[in-house]
Write an enzyme that holds these catalytic residues in place. Structure first.
Site, PDB file in Angstrom:
ATOM      1  N   ASP A  41      -0.170   9.404   0.715  1.00 27.83           N
ATOM      2  CA  ASP A  41       0.109  10.842   0.795  1.00 27.83           C
ATOM      3  C   ASP A  41       0.495  11.387  -0.585  1.00 27.83           C
ATOM      4  OD1 ASP A  41      -0.330  10.307   3.453  1.00 27.83           O
ATOM      5  OD2 ASP A  41       1.793  10.331   4.002  1.00 27.83           O
ATOM      6  N   ASP A  81      -0.773   4.402  -3.205  1.00 22.16           N
ATOM      7  CA  ASP A  81      -0.008   5.245  -2.296  1.00 22.16           C
ATOM      8  C   ASP A  81      -1.014   6.143  -1.562  1.00 22.16           C
ATOM      9  OD1 ASP A  81       2.244   6.715  -1.226  1.00 22.16           O
ATOM     10  OD2 ASP A  81       1.674   8.300  -2.642  1.00 22.16           O
TER      11      ASP A  81
HETATM   12 MG   LIG Z   1       3.112   9.876  -2.083  1.00 29.90          MG
END
Ligand SMILES: [Mg+2]
Ligand SMILES: [Zn+2]
Length: 167
Positions: free
Chosen positions: A10, A8
């Site tokens: 962010d 992932d």
């Molecule tokens: Mg995230």
């Protein structure tokens, strides 16, 4: 074996300021370089898989996404870390797409493009939907950073390297 760690973005690699997309939003998180270097040394490759509903919500466009992402890729490359591909879901939650996590579509696309061996790959993210999507795609393990026993990517790397074939 073409083992990947699906990352992932962010809140996992960069600080999640809420739809980060401007240069001033960009901040690499602690432990990312060290964790990815350790995983690289162990033979893992990397793909970014990221929900970017800010695009579908009209908060920013795909060019802004790519410009922001390039800041991250440049910092990682300078540290000797290669990201094999960046895959993003630009849709909003109402679009009913198959790529928005927790659905596994983004992982499946990344695996197809990169030839990843999903059954020997991992997912790492800061949200439950990252873990859910990775497991739904058939990854052998999934870790959530930001918790007490796994505060950052360096600790996630240690968990993976202690049990790389987790089943
Ligand atoms: Mg995230
Ligand atoms: Zn999507």
């Amino acid at each position: 074996m073409n083992r990947f760690v699906f990352l992932d973005r962010d809140g996992t690699l960069v600080r999640d300021t809420g739809y980060p997309h401007r240069r001033e939003d960009y901040e690499l998180l602690p432990g990312v370089i060290e964790g990815l270097q350790a995983l690289t040394d162990a033979g893992f490759r990397f793909a970014i898989v990221t929900n970017q509903s800010g695009i579908g919500r009209g908060l920013f466009d795909e060019a802004a996404f790519h410009a922001f992402n390039a800041l991250l890729l440049a910092d990682l490359e300078a540290a000797g870390i290669e990201i094999s591909g960046s895959f993003y879901c630009p849709h909003s939650p109402d679009d009913g797409c198959r790529c928005r996590k927790p659905l596994p579509g983004l992982f499946e696309r990344a695996a197809r493009v990169l030839g990843a061996d999903l059954a020997n790959s991992w997912a790492v993210g800061d949200g439950a939907r990252d873990v859910e999507a990775g497991l739904a795609a058939g990854c052998c393990g999934a870790l959530r950073v930001g918790s007490a026993d796994c505060p950052d990517l360096l600790q996630a790397a240690r968990h993976i390297l202690a049990d790389p074939n987790h089943a």
